[in-house]
Design a protein around this motif. Structure first.
Motif, PDB file in Angstrom:
ATOM      1  N   LYS A 183       7.334  20.584  -1.343  1.00 20.92           N
ATOM      2  CA  LYS A 183       6.961  19.274  -0.813  1.00 20.92           C
ATOM      3  C   LYS A 183       5.449  19.076  -0.918  1.00 20.92           C
ATOM      4  O   LYS A 183       4.683  19.823  -0.344  1.00 20.92           O
ATOM      5  CB  LYS A 183       7.425  19.140   0.644  1.00 20.92           C
ATOM      6  N   ILE A 184       5.044  18.072  -1.643  1.00 21.41           N
ATOM      7  CA  ILE A 184       3.612  17.789  -1.790  1.00 21.41           C
ATOM      8  C   ILE A 184       3.297  16.393  -1.258  1.00 21.41           C
ATOM      9  O   ILE A 184       2.250  15.846  -1.545  1.00 21.41           O
ATOM     10  CB  ILE A 184       3.170  17.929  -3.255  1.00 21.41           C
ATOM     11  N   VAL A 185       4.228  15.847  -0.506  1.00 17.01           N
ATOM     12  CA  VAL A 185       4.001  14.572   0.157  1.00 17.01           C
ATOM     13  C   VAL A 185       4.303  14.761   1.636  1.00 17.01           C
ATOM     14  O   VAL A 185       5.004  15.698   2.035  1.00 17.01           O
ATOM     15  CB  VAL A 185       4.892  13.446  -0.417  1.00 17.01           C
ATOM     16  N   TRP A 208      14.563  13.410  -2.953  1.00 13.46           N
ATOM     17  CA  TRP A 208      13.207  13.442  -3.484  1.00 13.46           C
ATOM     18  C   TRP A 208      13.205  13.639  -4.994  1.00 13.46           C
ATOM     19  O   TRP A 208      14.018  14.357  -5.560  1.00 13.46           O
ATOM     20  CB  TRP A 208      12.402  14.562  -2.827  1.00 13.46           C
ATOM     21  N   ASN A 209      12.249  12.971  -5.643  1.00 12.71           N
ATOM     22  CA  ASN A 209      12.034  13.114  -7.079  1.00 12.71           C
ATOM     23  C   ASN A 209      10.530  13.107  -7.318  1.00 12.71           C
ATOM     24  O   ASN A 209       9.854  12.117  -7.033  1.00 12.71           O
ATOM     25  CB  ASN A 209      12.718  11.958  -7.828  1.00 12.71           C
ATOM     26  N   GLN A 210      10.009  14.212  -7.847  1.00 12.83           N
ATOM     27  CA  GLN A 210       8.576  14.339  -8.059  1.00 12.83           C
ATOM     28  C   GLN A 210       8.029  13.247  -8.975  1.00 12.83           C
ATOM     29  O   GLN A 210       6.887  12.794  -8.834  1.00 12.83           O
ATOM     30  CB  GLN A 210       8.259  15.719  -8.649  1.00 12.83           C
ATOM     31  N   ASN A 211       8.849  12.787  -9.913  1.00 10.14           N
ATOM     32  CA  ASN A 211       8.395  11.740 -10.828  1.00 10.14           C
ATOM     33  C   ASN A 211       8.070  10.436 -10.114  1.00 10.14           C
ATOM     34  O   ASN A 211       7.237   9.656 -10.568  1.00 10.14           O
ATOM     35  CB  ASN A 211       9.460  11.480 -11.896  1.00 10.14           C
ATOM     36  N   ILE A 212       8.752  10.186  -9.004  1.00 13.33           N
ATOM     37  CA  ILE A 212       8.489   8.987  -8.211  1.00 13.33           C
ATOM     38  C   ILE A 212       7.061   9.004  -7.687  1.00 13.33           C
ATOM     39  O   ILE A 212       6.341   8.001  -7.741  1.00 13.33           O
ATOM     40  CB  ILE A 212       9.494   8.870  -7.046  1.00 13.33           C
ATOM     41  N   LYS A 213       6.634  10.145  -7.171  1.00 10.74           N
ATOM     42  CA  LYS A 213       5.259  10.256  -6.676  1.00 10.74           C
ATOM     43  C   LYS A 213       4.244  10.036  -7.795  1.00 10.74           C
ATOM     44  O   LYS A 213       3.220   9.376  -7.592  1.00 10.74           O
ATOM     45  CB  LYS A 213       5.013  11.622  -6.027  1.00 10.74           C
ATOM     46  N   GLU A 214       4.517  10.584  -8.972  1.00 14.49           N
ATOM     47  CA  GLU A 214       3.593  10.420 -10.092  1.00 14.49           C
ATOM     48  C   GLU A 214       3.446   8.946 -10.464  1.00 14.49           C
ATOM     49  O   GLU A 214       2.345   8.478 -10.775  1.00 14.49           O
ATOM     50  CB  GLU A 214       4.093  11.239 -11.277  1.00 14.49           C
ATOM     51  N   ILE A 215       4.554   8.223 -10.433  1.00 18.82           N
ATOM     52  CA  ILE A 215       4.497   6.788 -10.720  1.00 18.82           C
ATOM     53  C   ILE A 215       3.713   6.068  -9.645  1.00 18.82           C
ATOM     54  O   ILE A 215       2.845   5.222  -9.937  1.00 18.82           O
ATOM     55  CB  ILE A 215       5.920   6.203 -10.834  1.00 18.82           C
ATOM     56  N   ASP A 260       0.042   6.700  -9.985  1.00 16.08           N
ATOM     57  CA  ASP A 260      -0.497   5.955 -11.118  1.00 16.08           C
ATOM     58  C   ASP A 260      -0.758   4.496 -10.741  1.00 16.08           C
ATOM     59  O   ASP A 260      -1.697   3.876 -11.257  1.00 16.08           O
ATOM     60  CB  ASP A 260       0.476   6.034 -12.293  1.00 16.08           C
ATOM     61  N   LEU A 261       0.068   3.977  -9.830  1.00 20.33           N
ATOM     62  CA  LEU A 261      -0.089   2.585  -9.388  1.00 20.33           C
ATOM     63  C   LEU A 261      -0.923   2.473  -8.107  1.00 20.33           C
ATOM     64  O   LEU A 261      -1.012   1.402  -7.521  1.00 20.33           O
ATOM     65  CB  LEU A 261       1.299   1.966  -9.158  1.00 20.33           C
ATOM     66  N   LYS A 262      -1.522   3.621  -7.696  1.00 19.52           N
ATOM     67  CA  LYS A 262      -2.399   3.668  -6.523  1.00 19.52           C
ATOM     68  C   LYS A 262      -1.666   3.265  -5.236  1.00 19.52           C
ATOM     69  O   LYS A 262      -2.192   2.543  -4.396  1.00 19.52           O
ATOM     70  CB  LYS A 262      -3.640   2.800  -6.741  1.00 19.52           C
ATOM     71  N   LEU A 263      -0.440   3.778  -5.109  1.00 25.27           N
ATOM     72  CA  LEU A 263       0.359   3.559  -3.906  1.00 25.27           C
ATOM     73  C   LEU A 263       0.592   4.897  -3.225  1.00 25.27           C
ATOM     74  O   LEU A 263       0.889   5.900  -3.889  1.00 25.27           O
ATOM     75  CB  LEU A 263       1.714   2.925  -4.271  1.00 25.27           C
ATOM     76  N   LYS A 264       0.452   4.932  -1.909  1.00 19.55           N
ATOM     77  CA  LYS A 264       0.671   6.158  -1.154  1.00 19.55           C
ATOM     78  C   LYS A 264       2.172   6.435  -1.019  1.00 19.55           C
ATOM     79  O   LYS A 264       2.960   5.514  -0.810  1.00 19.55           O
ATOM     80  CB  LYS A 264       0.037   6.051   0.230  1.00 19.55           C
ATOM     81  N   LYS A 321       0.806  -1.218   0.000  1.00 18.63           N
ATOM     82  CA  LYS A 321       0.000   0.000   0.000  1.00 18.63           C
ATOM     83  C   LYS A 321       0.843   1.273   0.000  1.00 18.63           C
ATOM     84  O   LYS A 321       0.434   2.286  -0.552  1.00 18.63           O
ATOM     85  CB  LYS A 321      -0.918   0.027   1.226  1.00 18.63           C
ATOM     86  N   ASN A 322       2.013   1.207   0.648  1.00 16.75           N
ATOM     87  CA  ASN A 322       2.813   2.413   0.872  1.00 16.75           C
ATOM     88  C   ASN A 322       4.209   2.304   0.273  1.00 16.75           C
ATOM     89  O   ASN A 322       4.822   1.235   0.296  1.00 16.75           O
ATOM     90  CB  ASN A 322       2.960   2.689   2.374  1.00 16.75           C
ATOM     91  N   ILE A 323       4.679   3.446  -0.226  1.00 14.15           N
ATOM     92  CA  ILE A 323       6.083   3.586  -0.617  1.00 14.15           C
ATOM     93  C   ILE A 323       6.680   4.697   0.241  1.00 14.15           C
ATOM     94  O   ILE A 323       6.196   5.833   0.224  1.00 14.15           O
ATOM     95  CB  ILE A 323       6.244   3.961  -2.102  1.00 14.15           C
ATOM     96  N   VAL A 324       7.717   4.369   0.984  1.00 15.88           N
ATOM     97  CA  VAL A 324       8.427   5.377   1.775  1.00 15.88           C
ATOM     98  C   VAL A 324       9.780   5.619   1.120  1.00 15.88           C
ATOM     99  O   VAL A 324      10.634   4.735   1.079  1.00 15.88           O
ATOM    100  CB  VAL A 324       8.616   4.923   3.235  1.00 15.88           C
ATOM    101  N   VAL A 325       9.943   6.820   0.581  1.00 11.07           N
ATOM    102  CA  VAL A 325      11.206   7.196  -0.050  1.00 11.07           C
ATOM    103  C   VAL A 325      12.166   7.672   1.028  1.00 11.07           C
ATOM    104  O   VAL A 325      11.843   8.568   1.814  1.00 11.07           O
ATOM    105  CB  VAL A 325      10.989   8.305  -1.101  1.00 11.07           C
ATOM    106  N   LEU A 326      13.353   7.090   1.052  1.00 10.85           N
ATOM    107  CA  LEU A 326      14.379   7.461   2.022  1.00 10.85           C
ATOM    108  C   LEU A 326      15.530   8.145   1.293  1.00 10.85           C
ATOM    109  O   LEU A 326      16.189   7.535   0.450  1.00 10.85           O
ATOM    110  CB  LEU A 326      14.895   6.223   2.752  1.00 10.85           C
TER     111      LEU A 326
END
Length: 312
Positions: A49-51, A21-28, A31-35, A13-18
């Motif tokens: 920051k939009i996350v 930051w890359n905005q394209n990661i959030k867009e992907i 698209d895959l319905k992952l928070k 369900k979740n992706i935690v980026v450590l």
């Protein structure tokens, strides 16, 4: 989770980026319905920051409590992108339950460490590689889950070119990996061959970017390219003044001189200069920057010596 030498998720369900930051990661992820969540360190300046974002200088007790209070570990993939921390065994195994992966853009174990693109330009290495590996307590030493090898296009010459092309491939690779995770694919855990490991240290352009005019024309050509945009340029001395060079071309159309003339400007044009090297090639250089970051190429005399600091 890891079971029988395979890595997989029953549900994610979740992706935690450590890290970075890359905005394209959030867009992907969207698209895959992952928070998407971001955990980073003070060394990264995150704009717009939009996350949901949390900043930690160290992976201390506060970090542990934050993870426990906010995430179901069994449904969360922790994704490392150039973090400034070294993850300890308890964090990896007990807290994150081995659901921690790192994306790396070189061929491991051949090219662990940093400054991967600059090192490859210096070696004239045209192979690109995107891989994802499990994180362990070492630096880029964890077992590999998936990789994709490709050839950089002929248009790639300086780090900026390589980075732009590599990022496009990496984003597609990242998306395909998540699709596999969602489909519950089991990834065979492949241990790295340790005796092939080579570690490349990070480079500081101001410290490491000094040209040695005793090197061959090809080595100097690759070296100047390795510190071109987005970096400040390879350094040398012009008389007593430090200058930085960019926009170099390898040129075989001049008359060969003695290797002692290496570093001498043998000919100039309004838009470029020709510099002798130790062998049959010369270098065409388009940009010579002074300490005020001004291109002083038009001011250079016909015969002027570039001097390496070791022989100044």
């Amino acid at each position: 989770m890891i079971k029988n030498n395979y890595f997989f998720f029953n549900k994610i369900k979740n992706i935690v980026v450590l890290g970075e930051w890359n905005q394209n990661i959030k867009e992907i992820n969207d698209d895959l319905k992952l928070k998407t969540h971001l955990i980073t360190s003070p060394s990264f300046k995150i704009k717009n920051k939009i996350v949901k974002t949390k900043v930690f200088s160290k992976l201390n007790k506060s970090f542990v409590n934050y993870i426990k209070d906010n995430f179901d570990i069994n449904e969360t993939l922790f994704v490392s992108f150039g973090p400034r921390w070294i993850f300890k065994k308890d964090i990896i195994n007990k807290l994150l339950k081995n659901n921690l992966v790192n994306f790396h853009c070189t061929r491991l174990p051949l090219d662990a460490g940093g400054a991967g693109i600059s090192w490859r330009i210096m070696r004239n290495d045209r192979l690109g590689n995107c891989l994802v590996h499990l994180v362990d307590t070492g630096v880029d030493t964890g077992p590999i889950l998936k990789n994709y090898e490709f050839i950089f296009s002929k248009n790639c010459k300086i780090p900026k070119d390589f980075e732009e092309e590599n990022n496009l491939v990496l984003l597609n690779f990242y998306k395909e990996f998540l699709k596999d995770i969602i489909k519950k694919k089991k990834f065979n855990i492949q241990q790295q061959i340790r005796y092939l490991r080579r570690y490349n240290p990070r480079l500081n352009t101001k410290i490491n970017g000094w040209i040695n005019w005793f090197n061959s024309s090809n080595e100097i050509y690759n070296f100047i390219n390795a510190f071109d945009d987005p970096f400040s340029g390879a350094s040398t001395f012009l008389g007593k003044n430090k200058v930085r060079l960019k926009g170099v071309h390898l040129h075989g159309g001049e008359i060969k001189g003695h290797s002692f003339s290496s570093g001498i400007i043998t000919r100039r044009n309004e838009k470029w200069i020709i510099v002798a090297t130790t062998d049959h090639n010369s270098l065409i250089i388009e940009k010579v920057f002074n300490s005020q970051n001004k291109n002083i190429l038009k001011n250079l005399k016909r015969v002027t010596g570039f001097i390496h600091p070791q022989i100044n």
